[in-house]
Scaffold this motif. Structure first.
Motif, PDB file in Angstrom:
ATOM      1  N   ASP A 254       6.655   5.079  -0.662  1.00 35.96           N
ATOM      2  CA  ASP A 254       6.259   4.980   0.750  1.00 35.96           C
ATOM      3  C   ASP A 254       4.778   5.291   0.920  1.00 35.96           C
ATOM      4  O   ASP A 254       4.062   4.580   1.635  1.00 35.96           O
ATOM      5  CB  ASP A 254       7.108   5.930   1.591  1.00 35.96           C
ATOM      6  CG  ASP A 254       6.839   5.789   3.073  1.00 35.96           C
ATOM      7  OD1 ASP A 254       6.853   4.649   3.585  1.00 35.96           O
ATOM      8  OD2 ASP A 254       6.615   6.827   3.730  1.00 35.96           O
ATOM      9  N   LEU A 255       4.308   6.340   0.266  1.00 38.94           N
ATOM     10  CA  LEU A 255       2.893   6.707   0.348  1.00 38.94           C
ATOM     11  C   LEU A 255       2.015   5.616  -0.245  1.00 38.94           C
ATOM     12  O   LEU A 255       0.979   5.258   0.316  1.00 38.94           O
ATOM     13  CB  LEU A 255       2.664   8.049  -0.354  1.00 38.94           C
ATOM     14  CG  LEU A 255       1.294   8.688  -0.240  1.00 38.94           C
ATOM     15  CD1 LEU A 255       0.862   8.850   1.208  1.00 38.94           C
ATOM     16  CD2 LEU A 255       1.296  10.040  -0.947  1.00 38.94           C
ATOM     17  N   LEU A 256       2.436   5.047  -1.355  1.00 37.70           N
ATOM     18  CA  LEU A 256       1.677   3.973  -1.987  1.00 37.70           C
ATOM     19  C   LEU A 256       1.602   2.741  -1.083  1.00 37.70           C
ATOM     20  O   LEU A 256       0.551   2.113  -0.954  1.00 37.70           O
ATOM     21  CB  LEU A 256       2.303   3.610  -3.331  1.00 37.70           C
ATOM     22  CG  LEU A 256       1.539   2.655  -4.217  1.00 37.70           C
ATOM     23  CD1 LEU A 256       0.139   3.173  -4.528  1.00 37.70           C
ATOM     24  CD2 LEU A 256       2.301   2.416  -5.511  1.00 37.70           C
TER      25      LEU A 256
ATOM     26  N   SER B 194     -10.523   4.120   7.401  1.00 34.15           N
ATOM     27  CA  SER B 194     -11.072   4.587   6.129  1.00 34.15           C
ATOM     28  C   SER B 194     -10.894   6.101   5.987  1.00 34.15           C
ATOM     29  O   SER B 194     -10.653   6.597   4.886  1.00 34.15           O
ATOM     30  CB  SER B 194     -12.537   4.182   5.959  1.00 34.15           C
ATOM     31  OG  SER B 194     -13.355   4.794   6.925  1.00 34.15           O
ATOM     32  N   GLY B 195     -10.949   6.837   7.091  1.00 29.12           N
ATOM     33  CA  GLY B 195     -10.672   8.269   7.047  1.00 29.12           C
ATOM     34  C   GLY B 195      -9.215   8.548   6.713  1.00 29.12           C
ATOM     35  O   GLY B 195      -8.901   9.433   5.903  1.00 29.12           O
ATOM     36  N   GLN B 196      -8.312   7.789   7.341  1.00 30.09           N
ATOM     37  CA  GLN B 196      -6.888   7.919   7.031  1.00 30.09           C
ATOM     38  C   GLN B 196      -6.612   7.567   5.573  1.00 30.09           C
ATOM     39  O   GLN B 196      -5.840   8.247   4.891  1.00 30.09           O
ATOM     40  CB  GLN B 196      -6.061   7.002   7.944  1.00 30.09           C
ATOM     41  CG  GLN B 196      -6.097   7.385   9.397  1.00 30.09           C
ATOM     42  CD  GLN B 196      -5.475   8.746   9.647  1.00 30.09           C
ATOM     43  OE1 GLN B 196      -4.349   8.999   9.233  1.00 30.09           O
ATOM     44  NE2 GLN B 196      -6.209   9.619  10.297  1.00 30.09           N
ATOM     45  N   LEU B 197      -7.262   6.525   5.091  1.00 24.53           N
ATOM     46  CA  LEU B 197      -7.099   6.100   3.705  1.00 24.53           C
ATOM     47  C   LEU B 197      -7.558   7.178   2.736  1.00 24.53           C
ATOM     48  O   LEU B 197      -6.866   7.476   1.753  1.00 24.53           O
ATOM     49  CB  LEU B 197      -7.877   4.802   3.468  1.00 24.53           C
ATOM     50  CG  LEU B 197      -7.846   4.221   2.064  1.00 24.53           C
ATOM     51  CD1 LEU B 197      -6.419   3.929   1.616  1.00 24.53           C
ATOM     52  CD2 LEU B 197      -8.709   2.960   2.017  1.00 24.53           C
ATOM     53  N   ALA B 198      -8.682   7.782   3.001  1.00 26.61           N
ATOM     54  CA  ALA B 198      -9.187   8.846   2.127  1.00 26.61           C
ATOM     55  C   ALA B 198      -8.211  10.019   2.078  1.00 26.61           C
ATOM     56  O   ALA B 198      -7.953  10.579   1.005  1.00 26.61           O
ATOM     57  CB  ALA B 198     -10.566   9.312   2.606  1.00 26.61           C
ATOM     58  N   MET B 199      -7.636  10.369   3.241  1.00 25.76           N
ATOM     59  CA  MET B 199      -6.678  11.475   3.270  1.00 25.76           C
ATOM     60  C   MET B 199      -5.416  11.141   2.478  1.00 25.76           C
ATOM     61  O   MET B 199      -4.908  11.978   1.720  1.00 25.76           O
ATOM     62  CB  MET B 199      -6.309  11.827   4.713  1.00 25.76           C
ATOM     63  CG  MET B 199      -7.419  12.536   5.449  1.00 25.76           C
ATOM     64  SD  MET B 199      -7.028  13.136   7.141  1.00 25.76           S
ATOM     65  CE  MET B 199      -5.610  12.243   7.653  1.00 25.76           C
ATOM     66  N   LEU B 200      -4.903   9.933   2.640  1.00 19.10           N
ATOM     67  CA  LEU B 200      -3.692   9.553   1.912  1.00 19.10           C
ATOM     68  C   LEU B 200      -3.940   9.462   0.412  1.00 19.10           C
ATOM     69  O   LEU B 200      -3.073   9.836  -0.383  1.00 19.10           O
ATOM     70  CB  LEU B 200      -3.141   8.235   2.444  1.00 19.10           C
ATOM     71  CG  LEU B 200      -2.500   8.274   3.822  1.00 19.10           C
ATOM     72  CD1 LEU B 200      -1.949   6.908   4.207  1.00 19.10           C
ATOM     73  CD2 LEU B 200      -1.406   9.323   3.903  1.00 19.10           C
TER      74      LEU B 200
ATOM     75  N   GLU C 159       4.807  -3.160 -12.445  1.00 21.33           N
ATOM     76  CA  GLU C 159       6.097  -2.602 -12.855  1.00 21.33           C
ATOM     77  C   GLU C 159       6.853  -1.963 -11.700  1.00 21.33           C
ATOM     78  O   GLU C 159       8.019  -1.594 -11.841  1.00 21.33           O
ATOM     79  CB  GLU C 159       5.869  -1.530 -13.932  1.00 21.33           C
ATOM     80  CG  GLU C 159       5.278  -2.073 -15.212  1.00 21.33           C
ATOM     81  CD  GLU C 159       4.936  -0.979 -16.211  1.00 21.33           C
ATOM     82  OE1 GLU C 159       5.039  -1.241 -17.411  1.00 21.33           O
ATOM     83  OE2 GLU C 159       4.556   0.141 -15.771  1.00 21.33           O
ATOM     84  N   ILE C 160       6.223  -1.834 -10.538  1.00 19.64           N
ATOM     85  CA  ILE C 160       6.847  -1.196  -9.381  1.00 19.64           C
ATOM     86  C   ILE C 160       7.740  -2.201  -8.661  1.00 19.64           C
ATOM     87  O   ILE C 160       7.335  -3.323  -8.396  1.00 19.64           O
ATOM     88  CB  ILE C 160       5.770  -0.657  -8.415  1.00 19.64           C
ATOM     89  CG1 ILE C 160       4.879   0.355  -9.115  1.00 19.64           C
ATOM     90  CG2 ILE C 160       6.425  -0.050  -7.173  1.00 19.64           C
ATOM     91  CD1 ILE C 160       3.668   0.761  -8.295  1.00 19.64           C
ATOM     92  N   GLU C 161       8.952  -1.788  -8.354  1.00 20.55           N
ATOM     93  CA  GLU C 161       9.853  -2.634  -7.578  1.00 20.55           C
ATOM     94  C   GLU C 161       9.700  -2.261  -6.112  1.00 20.55           C
ATOM     95  O   GLU C 161      10.122  -1.194  -5.684  1.00 20.55           O
ATOM     96  CB  GLU C 161      11.287  -2.423  -8.052  1.00 20.55           C
ATOM     97  CG  GLU C 161      11.503  -2.904  -9.472  1.00 20.55           C
ATOM     98  CD  GLU C 161      12.951  -2.786  -9.897  1.00 20.55           C
ATOM     99  OE1 GLU C 161      13.844  -2.910  -9.034  1.00 20.55           O
ATOM    100  OE2 GLU C 161      13.177  -2.576 -11.091  1.00 20.55           O
ATOM    101  N   TYR C 162       9.083  -3.154  -5.334  1.00 21.04           N
ATOM    102  CA  TYR C 162       8.829  -2.904  -3.916  1.00 21.04           C
ATOM    103  C   TYR C 162      10.014  -3.281  -3.065  1.00 21.04           C
ATOM    104  O   TYR C 162      10.692  -4.186  -3.220  1.00 21.04           O
ATOM    105  CB  TYR C 162       7.587  -3.672  -3.448  1.00 21.04           C
ATOM    106  CG  TYR C 162       6.326  -3.196  -4.104  1.00 21.04           C
ATOM    107  CD1 TYR C 162       5.691  -2.068  -3.634  1.00 21.04           C
ATOM    108  CD2 TYR C 162       5.788  -3.856  -5.186  1.00 21.04           C
ATOM    109  CE1 TYR C 162       4.521  -1.615  -4.228  1.00 21.04           C
ATOM    110  CE2 TYR C 162       4.620  -3.410  -5.785  1.00 21.04           C
ATOM    111  CZ  TYR C 162       3.998  -2.300  -5.301  1.00 21.04           C
ATOM    112  OH  TYR C 162       2.843  -1.850  -5.889  1.00 21.04           O
TER     113      TYR C 162
END
Length: 85
Positions: free
Chosen positions: A7-9, A43-49, A82-85
């Motif tokens: 979910d975070l990814l 971009s601020g939200q992205l940096a935090m995540l 390799e990640i199953e979304y």
């Protein structure tokens, strides 16, 4: 990869897409103040995540973008294909 990590990814990928899209838009509309505010917010939200992801699951990028805990975690996660979304 657990559900929280996935979910975070996904949220990180969504914000990266939004930032890239706004970046391209701002290249041709540099005076659009609302778009610039949106870009700065996302971009601020992205940096935090990204910081949160790195703290819990290891680095998203290598080559000095963030530190790694012991042991070296770069090779522990599945590669994007390799990640199953």
């Amino acid at each position: 990869m657990d559900a929280n990590q996935l979910d975070l990814l996904k949220k990180i990928m969504e914000l990266e897409f939004a930032c890239q899209d706004l970046n391209l838009y701002l290249d041709t509309h540099p005076e659009d103040q609302k778009a610039l505010q949106d870009y700065n917010y996302y971009s601020g939200q992205l940096a935090m995540l990204k910081q949160q992801y790195s703290q819990y699951y290891g680095p998203l990028m290598v080559f000095g973008h963030c530190q790694s805990q012991y042991p070296w975690k770069w090779v522990e996660d599945p590669w994007p294909w390799e990640i199953e979304y």
